[in-house]
Design a protein around this motif. Structure first.
Motif, PDB file in Angstrom:
ATOM      1  N   ALA A  57     112.198 156.663  52.091  1.00 32.35           N
ATOM      2  CA  ALA A  57     112.491 157.462  53.282  1.00 32.35           C
ATOM      3  C   ALA A  57     112.788 156.520  54.448  1.00 32.35           C
ATOM      4  O   ALA A  57     112.109 155.518  54.655  1.00 32.35           O
ATOM      5  CB  ALA A  57     111.304 158.359  53.614  1.00 32.35           C
ATOM      6  N   GLY A  58     113.817 156.856  55.185  1.00 31.22           N
ATOM      7  CA  GLY A  58     114.163 156.050  56.347  1.00 31.22           C
ATOM      8  C   GLY A  58     114.989 154.819  56.044  1.00 31.22           C
ATOM      9  O   GLY A  58     115.268 154.017  56.953  1.00 31.22           O
ATOM     10  N   ALA A  59     115.414 154.634  54.793  1.00 31.11           N
ATOM     11  CA  ALA A  59     116.238 153.470  54.457  1.00 31.11           C
ATOM     12  C   ALA A  59     117.522 153.499  55.280  1.00 31.11           C
ATOM     13  O   ALA A  59     118.100 154.561  55.528  1.00 31.11           O
ATOM     14  CB  ALA A  59     116.573 153.465  52.974  1.00 31.11           C
ATOM     15  N   ALA A  60     117.967 152.316  55.708  1.00 30.36           N
ATOM     16  CA  ALA A  60     119.185 152.230  56.514  1.00 30.36           C
ATOM     17  C   ALA A  60     120.404 152.677  55.713  1.00 30.36           C
ATOM     18  O   ALA A  60     121.294 153.342  56.238  1.00 30.36           O
ATOM     19  CB  ALA A  60     119.373 150.807  57.031  1.00 30.36           C
ATOM     20  N   TYR A  61     120.427 152.306  54.450  1.00 31.23           N
ATOM     21  CA  TYR A  61     121.494 152.739  53.556  1.00 31.23           C
ATOM     22  C   TYR A  61     121.148 152.372  52.125  1.00 31.23           C
ATOM     23  O   TYR A  61     120.227 151.586  51.874  1.00 31.23           O
ATOM     24  CB  TYR A  61     122.862 152.149  53.948  1.00 31.23           C
ATOM     25  CG  TYR A  61     122.950 150.635  53.982  1.00 31.23           C
ATOM     26  CD1 TYR A  61     123.305 149.892  52.854  1.00 31.23           C
ATOM     27  CD2 TYR A  61     122.719 149.937  55.165  1.00 31.23           C
ATOM     28  CE1 TYR A  61     123.418 148.509  52.894  1.00 31.23           C
ATOM     29  CE2 TYR A  61     122.818 148.552  55.220  1.00 31.23           C
ATOM     30  CZ  TYR A  61     123.166 147.843  54.092  1.00 31.23           C
ATOM     31  OH  TYR A  61     123.267 146.473  54.134  1.00 31.23           O
ATOM     32  N   LEU A  62     121.879 152.956  51.176  1.00 34.20           N
ATOM     33  CA  LEU A  62     121.776 152.612  49.761  1.00 34.20           C
ATOM     34  C   LEU A  62     123.074 151.925  49.358  1.00 34.20           C
ATOM     35  O   LEU A  62     124.156 152.487  49.531  1.00 34.20           O
ATOM     36  CB  LEU A  62     121.575 153.865  48.912  1.00 34.20           C
ATOM     37  CG  LEU A  62     121.685 153.667  47.385  1.00 34.20           C
ATOM     38  CD1 LEU A  62     120.547 152.796  46.867  1.00 34.20           C
ATOM     39  CD2 LEU A  62     121.723 155.006  46.657  1.00 34.20           C
ATOM     40  N   HIS A  63     122.962 150.740  48.807  1.00 35.11           N
ATOM     41  CA  HIS A  63     124.134 149.965  48.400  1.00 35.11           C
ATOM     42  C   HIS A  63     124.242 149.935  46.881  1.00 35.11           C
ATOM     43  O   HIS A  63     123.249 149.726  46.180  1.00 35.11           O
ATOM     44  CB  HIS A  63     124.016 148.532  48.924  1.00 35.11           C
ATOM     45  CG  HIS A  63     125.209 147.666  48.627  1.00 35.11           C
ATOM     46  ND1 HIS A  63     125.456 147.136  47.375  1.00 35.11           N
ATOM     47  CD2 HIS A  63     126.230 147.240  49.418  1.00 35.11           C
ATOM     48  CE1 HIS A  63     126.566 146.418  47.413  1.00 35.11           C
ATOM     49  NE2 HIS A  63     127.052 146.464  48.634  1.00 35.11           N
ATOM     50  N   TYR A  64     125.471 150.141  46.388  1.00 42.00           N
ATOM     51  CA  TYR A  64     125.710 149.995  44.954  1.00 42.00           C
ATOM     52  C   TYR A  64     127.077 149.383  44.716  1.00 42.00           C
ATOM     53  O   TYR A  64     127.926 149.347  45.615  1.00 42.00           O
ATOM     54  CB  TYR A  64     125.559 151.332  44.219  1.00 42.00           C
ATOM     55  CG  TYR A  64     126.737 152.270  44.273  1.00 42.00           C
ATOM     56  CD1 TYR A  64     127.438 152.617  43.120  1.00 42.00           C
ATOM     57  CD2 TYR A  64     127.133 152.860  45.476  1.00 42.00           C
ATOM     58  CE1 TYR A  64     128.513 153.507  43.164  1.00 42.00           C
ATOM     59  CE2 TYR A  64     128.202 153.758  45.523  1.00 42.00           C
ATOM     60  CZ  TYR A  64     128.887 154.066  44.366  1.00 42.00           C
ATOM     61  OH  TYR A  64     129.950 154.941  44.400  1.00 42.00           O
ATOM     62  N   THR A  65     127.280 148.877  43.505  1.00 39.01           N
ATOM     63  CA  THR A  65     128.546 148.269  43.105  1.00 39.01           C
ATOM     64  C   THR A  65     129.143 149.138  42.008  1.00 39.01           C
ATOM     65  O   THR A  65     128.701 149.078  40.861  1.00 39.01           O
ATOM     66  CB  THR A  65     128.329 146.828  42.604  1.00 39.01           C
ATOM     67  OG1 THR A  65     127.615 146.092  43.604  1.00 39.01           O
ATOM     68  CG2 THR A  65     129.657 146.141  42.325  1.00 39.01           C
ATOM     69  N   PRO A  66     130.117 149.989  42.339  1.00 39.42           N
ATOM     70  CA  PRO A  66     130.643 150.935  41.352  1.00 39.42           C
ATOM     71  C   PRO A  66     131.172 150.281  40.089  1.00 39.42           C
ATOM     72  O   PRO A  66     131.086 150.871  39.009  1.00 39.42           O
ATOM     73  CB  PRO A  66     131.773 151.643  42.117  1.00 39.42           C
ATOM     74  CG  PRO A  66     131.374 151.539  43.548  1.00 39.42           C
ATOM     75  CD  PRO A  66     130.707 150.198  43.669  1.00 39.42           C
ATOM     76  N   ASN A  67     131.731 149.075  40.199  1.00 39.91           N
ATOM     77  CA  ASN A  67     132.252 148.377  39.024  1.00 39.91           C
ATOM     78  C   ASN A  67     131.807 146.927  39.084  1.00 39.91           C
ATOM     79  O   ASN A  67     132.106 146.225  40.054  1.00 39.91           O
ATOM     80  CB  ASN A  67     133.779 148.442  38.986  1.00 39.91           C
ATOM     81  CG  ASN A  67     134.364 147.858  37.710  1.00 39.91           C
ATOM     82  OD1 ASN A  67     134.529 148.550  36.706  1.00 39.91           O
ATOM     83  ND2 ASN A  67     134.690 146.567  37.727  1.00 39.91           N
ATOM     84  N   GLU A  68     131.061 146.491  38.072  1.00 45.26           N
ATOM     85  CA  GLU A  68     130.603 145.101  38.025  1.00 45.26           C
ATOM     86  C   GLU A  68     131.628 144.285  37.245  1.00 45.26           C
ATOM     87  O   GLU A  68     131.753 144.405  36.019  1.00 45.26           O
ATOM     88  CB  GLU A  68     129.220 145.008  37.379  1.00 45.26           C
ATOM     89  CG  GLU A  68     128.091 145.479  38.287  1.00 45.26           C
ATOM     90  CD  GLU A  68     127.702 144.467  39.358  1.00 45.26           C
ATOM     91  OE1 GLU A  68     128.324 143.386  39.413  1.00 45.26           O
ATOM     92  OE2 GLU A  68     126.773 144.767  40.138  1.00 45.26           O
ATOM     93  N   THR A  69     132.368 143.451  37.964  1.00 44.14           N
ATOM     94  CA  THR A  69     133.517 142.740  37.407  1.00 44.14           C
ATOM     95  C   THR A  69     133.156 141.822  36.252  1.00 44.14           C
ATOM     96  O   THR A  69     133.889 141.701  35.274  1.00 44.14           O
ATOM     97  CB  THR A  69     134.191 141.906  38.510  1.00 44.14           C
ATOM     98  OG1 THR A  69     134.286 142.694  39.695  1.00 44.14           O
ATOM     99  CG2 THR A  69     135.570 141.449  38.093  1.00 44.14           C
ATOM    100  N   ILE A  70     132.026 141.121  36.366  1.00 42.42           N
ATOM    101  CA  ILE A  70     131.672 140.099  35.382  1.00 42.42           C
ATOM    102  C   ILE A  70     131.154 140.717  34.091  1.00 42.42           C
ATOM    103  O   ILE A  70     131.560 140.334  32.989  1.00 42.42           O
ATOM    104  CB  ILE A  70     130.646 139.126  35.982  1.00 42.42           C
ATOM    105  CG1 ILE A  70     131.283 138.328  37.130  1.00 42.42           C
ATOM    106  CG2 ILE A  70     130.096 138.175  34.910  1.00 42.42           C
ATOM    107  CD1 ILE A  70     130.321 137.421  37.880  1.00 42.42           C
ATOM    108  N   ARG A  71     130.261 141.706  34.223  1.00 36.25           N
ATOM    109  CA  ARG A  71     129.622 142.302  33.035  1.00 36.25           C
ATOM    110  C   ARG A  71     130.395 143.479  32.467  1.00 36.25           C
ATOM    111  O   ARG A  71     130.142 143.910  31.348  1.00 36.25           O
ATOM    112  CB  ARG A  71     128.210 142.757  33.392  1.00 36.25           C
ATOM    113  CG  ARG A  71     127.360 141.689  34.062  1.00 36.25           C
ATOM    114  CD  ARG A  71     126.797 140.698  33.088  1.00 36.25           C
ATOM    115  NE  ARG A  71     126.046 139.646  33.779  1.00 36.25           N
ATOM    116  CZ  ARG A  71     125.144 138.862  33.205  1.00 36.25           C
ATOM    117  NH1 ARG A  71     124.858 139.029  31.920  1.00 36.25           N
ATOM    118  NH2 ARG A  71     124.528 137.925  33.891  1.00 36.25           N
ATOM    119  N   GLY A  72     131.322 144.035  33.247  1.00 38.04           N
ATOM    120  CA  GLY A  72     132.151 145.111  32.730  1.00 38.04           C
ATOM    121  C   GLY A  72     131.465 146.457  32.639  1.00 38.04           C
ATOM    122  O   GLY A  72     131.605 147.165  31.644  1.00 38.04           O
ATOM    123  N   LEU A  73     130.751 146.841  33.725  1.00 37.39           N
ATOM    124  CA  LEU A  73     130.119 148.154  33.797  1.00 37.39           C
ATOM    125  C   LEU A  73     130.713 148.933  34.953  1.00 37.39           C
ATOM    126  O   LEU A  73     131.079 148.360  35.985  1.00 37.39           O
ATOM    127  CB  LEU A  73     128.609 148.047  34.027  1.00 37.39           C
ATOM    128  CG  LEU A  73     127.753 147.341  32.987  1.00 37.39           C
ATOM    129  CD1 LEU A  73     127.535 145.899  33.381  1.00 37.39           C
ATOM    130  CD2 LEU A  73     126.420 148.044  32.838  1.00 37.39           C
TER     131      LEU A  73
END
Length: 358
Positions: free
Chosen positions: A139-155
């Motif tokens: 609760a109260g986190a400034a934001y949630l960060h994610y990487t939609p496509n991981e270039t190296i591992r291929g996800l």
């Protein structure tokens, strides 16, 4: 002779884009100059930049509730710029750690705020992704960060993570590859050198209600509020990158928009993954539901053959297939500009290599 370039970035550009740029290189818009030589303050280039932004908004479906910024520093720069613009000292930033680029973003964010890694797939050697609802954002986190496509591992994520906080996405290796729900995000940023143009340009799409909160120590060049007010021209922008992005967006529109890109990219990925899965000689370690359309890593049955595979592939006009130095193996990047016949040529080569060495 043009080769089939499977580089993870800088990546190949559409032939139509390169041909058009070539034809305009010495005399852009009847100016008697290259686009690289005109002032970024000139009426002609300001109009070019405005058209590029309009095309980006059209292609991605970006509303006026968002500012579109054209900056420098790449995704690595945005790893720092994002906490500087969206958080205060002592705030908590939530992260999904799903691969090498997530880890880099986390390490940079720790310099500016407290970091909560709410999901971490390192235990799977980054071969899977967290399921929706399997983690909780503080609760109260400034934001949630994610990487939609991981270039190296291929996800690649098949969904946008849900959070009460603004969702921030590093879309460097997946932007323009398929339709995206912009409104589900507070911020989207992406280096241009994979699907958008040459290296040196980073695009930031930020919801306007998130502007106006930079820390005092934020470098002016990365102050999103200042850049938005100045149409990304507080300094000389990467003019050639902006111009080529505009040409690339014209090509995307002429190719059916993001729906057309999605159909094209799905067909390429299914062709390569289908062959790999049917072969006892090649393998892909990623959970099928999360396999990337853009970056396809694969392993040979005998790693001792890796160097020979790369060498023979280059002789066949298939370049940049060696996997990232941190993981080894092979990797074929199938960005928008890679044609289906390039992927078919790779599959045909892989079949022949398997017959000879399997």
């Amino acid at each position: 002779m043009r080769v089939h370039n499977f580089s993870a970035g800088p990546a190949m550009l559409p032939t139509d884009v390169l041909t058009r740029a070539q034809s305009e290189l010495l005399d852009w818009g009847s100016s008697g100059m290259s686009v690289m030589e005109v002032s970024h303050r000139s009426k002609a280039f300001v109009a070019c930049a405005s058209q590029t932004e309009a095309s980006l908004r059209e292609v991605m479906g970006i509303s006026d509730e968002y500012a579109c910024l054209f900056l420098q520093g790449g995704a690595l720069g945005m790893f720092a710029a994002t906490p500087l613009n969206l958080s205060a000292a002592g705030d908590t930033i939530a992260f999904l750690n799903t691969g090498d680029w997530s880890k880099k973003a986390i390490a940079e964010a720790k310099k500016y705020a407290d970091v909560a890694v709410v999901a971490d797939t390192a235990a799977s050697n980054f071969t899977t992704l967290p399921a929706p609802g399997s983690y909780e954002v503080p609760a109260g986190a400034a934001y949630l960060h994610y990487t939609p496509n991981e270039t190296i591992r291929g996800l690649e994520f098949d969904h946008v993570p849900a959070a009460d906080a603004p969702v921030v996405a590093d879309m460097s290796s997946s932007i323009l590859s398929r339709p995206v729900d912009v409104d589900a995000h507070g911020v989207i940023y992406a280096g241009a050198q994979k699907n958008m143009g040459p290296s040196g340009l980073v695009v930031v799409v930020v919801r306007r209600d998130l502007l106006g909160r930079p820390r005092t120590e934020t470098p002016t060049v990365w102050d999103w509020t200042v850049q938005a007010e100045a149409d990304s021209m507080i300094n000389t922008p990467p003019t050639f990158g902006l111009y080529l992005l505009g040409l690339t967006l014209d090509w995307v529109k002429a190719s059916g928009g993001l729906e057309g890109m999605a159909a094209r990219n799905r067909e390429k990925a299914e062709l390569l993954y289908g062959f790999i899965d049917a072969s006892p000689f090649y393998s892909n370690p990623v959970t099928p539901a999360y396999r990337s359309w853009m970056n396809v890593p694969f392993l040979l049955a005998d790693p001792e053959l890796d160097k020979q595979f790369v060498s023979e592939a280059e002789e066949a006009g298939l370049t940049n297939l060696a996997g990232h130095r941190s993981v080894g193996g092979m990797r074929a990047s199938l960005y928008n500009a890679m044609p289906l016949d390039g992927v078919q040529a790779l599959v045909d080569f892989m079949k022949g290599f398997e017959r000879t060495h399997g």
